[in-house]
Scaffold this motif. Structure first.
Motif, short mmCIF file in Angstrom:
data_model
loop_
_atom_site.label_atom_id
_atom_site.label_comp_id
_atom_site.label_asym_id
_atom_site.label_seq_id
_atom_site.Cartn_x
_atom_site.Cartn_y
_atom_site.Cartn_z
N LYS A 80 0.91 -1.09 0.09
CA LYS A 80 0.10 0.09 0.16
C LYS A 80 1.00 1.16 -0.04
N ILE A 81 0.40 2.20 -0.94
CA ILE A 81 1.16 3.70 -0.89
C ILE A 81 0.15 4.41 -0.28
N GLY A 82 0.26 5.11 0.98
CA GLY A 82 -0.93 6.03 1.56
C GLY A 82 -2.09 5.06 1.71
N MET A 83 -3.41 5.46 1.24
CA MET A 83 -4.54 4.71 1.46
C MET A 83 -4.80 3.92 0.22
N ARG A 84 -3.83 3.86 -0.70
CA ARG A 84 -3.95 3.05 -1.79
C ARG A 84 -3.06 1.89 -2.10
N MET A 85 -3.94 0.86 -2.52
CA MET A 85 -3.19 -0.38 -3.16
C MET A 85 -3.02 -0.67 -4.59
N GLY A 419 -1.66 20.40 -16.00
CA GLY A 419 -2.02 19.18 -15.94
C GLY A 419 -2.33 18.75 -14.42
N ARG A 420 -2.26 17.73 -14.03
CA ARG A 420 -2.43 17.28 -12.78
C ARG A 420 -1.22 17.29 -11.92
N GLU A 421 -1.57 17.43 -10.42
CA GLU A 421 -0.42 17.36 -9.54
C GLU A 421 -0.46 15.96 -9.03
N ASP A 422 0.69 15.52 -8.46
CA ASP A 422 0.47 14.19 -7.77
C ASP A 422 -0.27 14.18 -6.47
N GLN A 429 1.04 15.53 2.64
CA GLN A 429 0.94 16.95 3.48
C GLN A 429 -0.28 17.20 3.98
N LYS A 430 -1.26 16.11 4.23
CA LYS A 430 -2.63 16.46 4.93
C LYS A 430 -3.35 17.61 4.36
N ILE A 431 -3.12 17.82 2.86
CA ILE A 431 -3.88 18.71 2.31
C ILE A 431 -5.26 18.15 1.67
N GLU A 441 -9.15 23.65 0.58
CA GLU A 441 -7.59 23.58 0.69
C GLU A 441 -7.19 23.46 -0.73
N ARG A 442 -8.07 22.60 -1.62
CA ARG A 442 -7.71 22.41 -3.11
C ARG A 442 -7.04 23.51 -3.72
N TRP A 443 -7.81 24.78 -3.74
CA TRP A 443 -7.47 25.89 -4.26
C TRP A 443 -6.21 26.73 -3.91
N GLY A 444 -5.66 26.30 -2.48
CA GLY A 444 -4.52 26.55 -2.16
C GLY A 444 -3.30 26.14 -3.23
N VAL A 445 -3.46 24.92 -3.71
CA VAL A 445 -2.54 24.42 -4.63
C VAL A 445 -2.31 25.23 -5.80
N PHE A 446 -1.23 25.73 -6.16
CA PHE A 446 -1.13 26.70 -7.24
C PHE A 446 -1.65 26.25 -8.59
N LYS A 447 -1.21 25.01 -8.95
CA LYS A 447 -1.48 24.40 -10.29
C LYS A 447 -3.09 24.30 -10.33
#
Length: 602
Positions: A80-85, A419-422, A429-431, A441-447
């Motif tokens: 698992k990586i984070g919450m994903r498998m 395009g997308r951010e990882d 980062q708990k965003i 908080e999504r819109w605080g990500v510049f991209k």
């Protein structure tokens, strides 16, 4: 006598129940193993089709070459990586699908034995991570294909082990309301998860008819929800990358139903669904890169669903772009190509060696995310391409990119999109990037913000997440294409704002913004993101240089502006990026036009 009467009455009542009746019909009509996608005995015709077409043969050989690499690896592990498998599920799908295909096409025992090792490994996982149900869905498909396609090669003990895993780790968790929220979703989760449950249910159908029928009937109703998102024209709200994900699995659902039960399953008649293939075809620019709006990657990749659409609509020109992706496949055979064998199965009757280019230079779609996709030519490598979008930031995977565009000429993409951010980096980062409220908080990500896109900003503020920009006008003539979006609801500070983009005479692109001010003074920022080198010639002109080519950016109006650049501190495919544009102060209730031309220097 009374007991007999009661039993007979109960049987009659059961026969009248829709689910029971469907179950009896399904049980009588379901094909024998293998019943998923490629039925028993169909290998011979597929082998002949592959041999007769150099494009198909290339894909076939790439699959076999990848199988040789797989033979030298250890079986997939539950990581698992984070919450994903999801990485493990996708790796299992690629390995089992490729190896099973290779076995059926070559009779090479090495492939079937290695596939059985993969099936045994995933069957022994403690679970398939139901808290992130995409992981379960893709793992269930992997197990289902292996179980069904290799059925005759599996021992009774192997069948029992895999069948039990499909049932307990795949199908049964989908009945738990803690995990099955996706049944009411209108996006790709619904398409992928319902397809996983369908294929798992059909793989073990005869061993649990009641459960299988329940999941089949449930899926047939649930998957109609995301299919409404293609209405009215076929534009897919989530963009290029998620079209490839959601639509491919949606097509797989339809095709699996039709093949298993031997009759047409006409979900494809949903308004806009068949038209979505033209959307996807036009989402690739002249450079081969995608119009990567919202959470999409830049690179264009081979899309298996396009081969199904081409056959379904008898329109081989839909594969004009896909054929080029087939040629380039060896460079990224593993990149999002775990369903690669589908391209051969779904193109069996298509002649990829004789194909005419598409005819129209403009494709438009309305709906949740309207788009206008324009080009000056399908065959000229120096042609102009523009992708232009409307819609809303609140769309699933949406950015504040409403009104944004990408632009290409001379084989170079000048106006770009990050395009997308990882997701994993942001989640680490708990965003909270999965809320789409105005103060998310999504819109605080510049991209993700409008400041990072080729659109407008007013007073440096964010676009209104509840706004929606419709496509209000478009046209195509012999010499030009044009489209207009109404962005007014994205900018509550203004009374009105409309953006029109025109590709004229294969020579230039004009971006025209008509605005009407609000009750107070406002500052409009016009911006374009690029990874070219920008030279400010004067207040109205900028010269962009990239890969030995040049593009002139010229502000036609207004005349009281001064071009400038803003740093981004982000790379784009390894290149440094910069934003070029200007700011304009407008008085209360002032109306006017902003007109910018992009002119290739040839």
């Amino acid at each position: 006598m009374n007991n007999l009467y009661i039993l007979l009455t109960l049987k009659v009542l059961l026969l009248l129940l829709p689910g029971y009746t469907n179950g009896q019909q399904n049980a009588a009509n379901v094909a024998g193993h293998p019943r998923l996608i490629l039925l028993k005995g169909e290998e011979k015709a597929l082998i002949e089709a592959v041999k007769a077409d150099r494009y198909k043969l290339k894909v076939h050989n790439e699959i076999l070459a990848e199988c040789e690499e797989i033979l030298g690896t250890v079986p997939v592990e539950r990581i698992k990586i984070g919450m994903r498998m999801l990485s493990a599920s996708r790796e299992a799908m690629l390995r089992i699908f490729y190896l099973s295909y290779a076995w059926r096409m070559t009779d090479d025992k090495r492939y079937v034995e290695r596939a059985k090792e993969e099936l045994a490994a995933i069957s022994l996982f403690s679970d398939w991570n139901p808290s992130h149900f995409l992981d379960v869905a893709e793992m269930t498909i992997a197990a289902a294909i292996g179980y069904d396609w290799l059925y005759d090669e599996l021992s009774p003990a192997e069948r029992t082990q895999i069948r039990d895993a499909i049932r307990t780790k795949g199908l049964v968790p989908s009945l738990n309301s803690q995990y099955n929220w996706w049944l009411k979703a209108t996006h790709n989760w619904n398409q992928v998860c319902n397809t996983g449950m369908l294929m798992g249910a059909l793989a073990i159908y005869e061993d649990d008819v009641e459960l299988a029928d329940q999941l089949i009937e449930r899926g047939k109703e649930s998957i109609k929800l995301p299919m409404k998102d293609y209405e009215p024209d076929g534009a897919y709200p989530e963009g290029y990358m998620y079209w490839g994900y959601g639509t491919t699995f949606n097509v797989l659902f339809i095709n699996t139903m039709e093949r298993a039960f031997g009759k047409a399953y006409d979900l494809s008649s949903t308004p806009g669904f068949l038209g979505t293939a033209s959307f996807m075809q036009n989402m690739t620019g002249v450079t081969g890169d995608s119009f990567n709006f919202s959470d999409s990657d830049l690179g264009g990749v081979l899309q298996p669903a396009m081969f199904w659409f081409a056959q379904k609509t008898d329109n081989p020109s839909l594969l004009w772009v896909e054929r080029e992706h087939m040629v380039k496949l060896s460079a990224n055979v593993r990149e999002d190509n775990r369903l690669l064998p589908l391209t051969l199965i779904w193109s069996k009757d298509s002649d990829l060696q004789a194909m005419d280019p598409p005819k129209n230079k403009l494709w438009t779609g309305k709906g949740k995310t309207p788009v206008a996709l324009m080009r000056s030519s399908w065959v000229d490598s120096t042609a102009i391409y523009v992708g232009f979008k409307g819609g809303s930031p609140s769309t699933n995977h949406g950015h504040m990119d409403v009104g944004s565009f990408v632009m290409e000429s001379d084989g170079v993409r000048w106006a770009i999109d990050f395009g997308r951010e990882d997701y994993r980096l942001l989640e680490a980062q708990k965003i909270n990037i999965w809320k789409f409220d105005q103060d998310s908080e999504r819109w605080g990500v510049f991209k993700y913000s409008n400041l990072a896109h080729n659109t407008l900003s007013v007073n440096g503020e964010l676009q209104n997440v509840k706004g929606h920009a419709p496509l209000i006008n478009f046209s195509e003539t012999a010499d030009s294409t044009t489209a207009t979006m109404d962005l007014s609801t994205l900018y509550p500070q203004l009374t009105a704002l409309k953006r029109k983009i025109t590709v004229a005479n294969a020579e230039n692109v004009t971006i025209s913004d008509s605005y009407a001010g609000g009750a107070t003074e406002n500052t409009i920022r016009w911006s374009m993101l690029t990874d070219a080198t920008v030279k400010l010639v004067d207040g109205m002109h900028a010269e962009l240089t990239k890969e030995g080519k040049k593009l002139l950016l010229h502000v036609n109006s207004p005349h009281d502006i001064s071009l400038k650049t803003w740093a981004t501190d982000f790379d784009y495919v390894g290149n440094e990026t910069v934003i070029v544009g200007f700011e304009l102060k407008i008085a209360p209730h002032q109306a006017g036009d902003i007109v910018v031309q992009l002119v290739p220097c040839r």
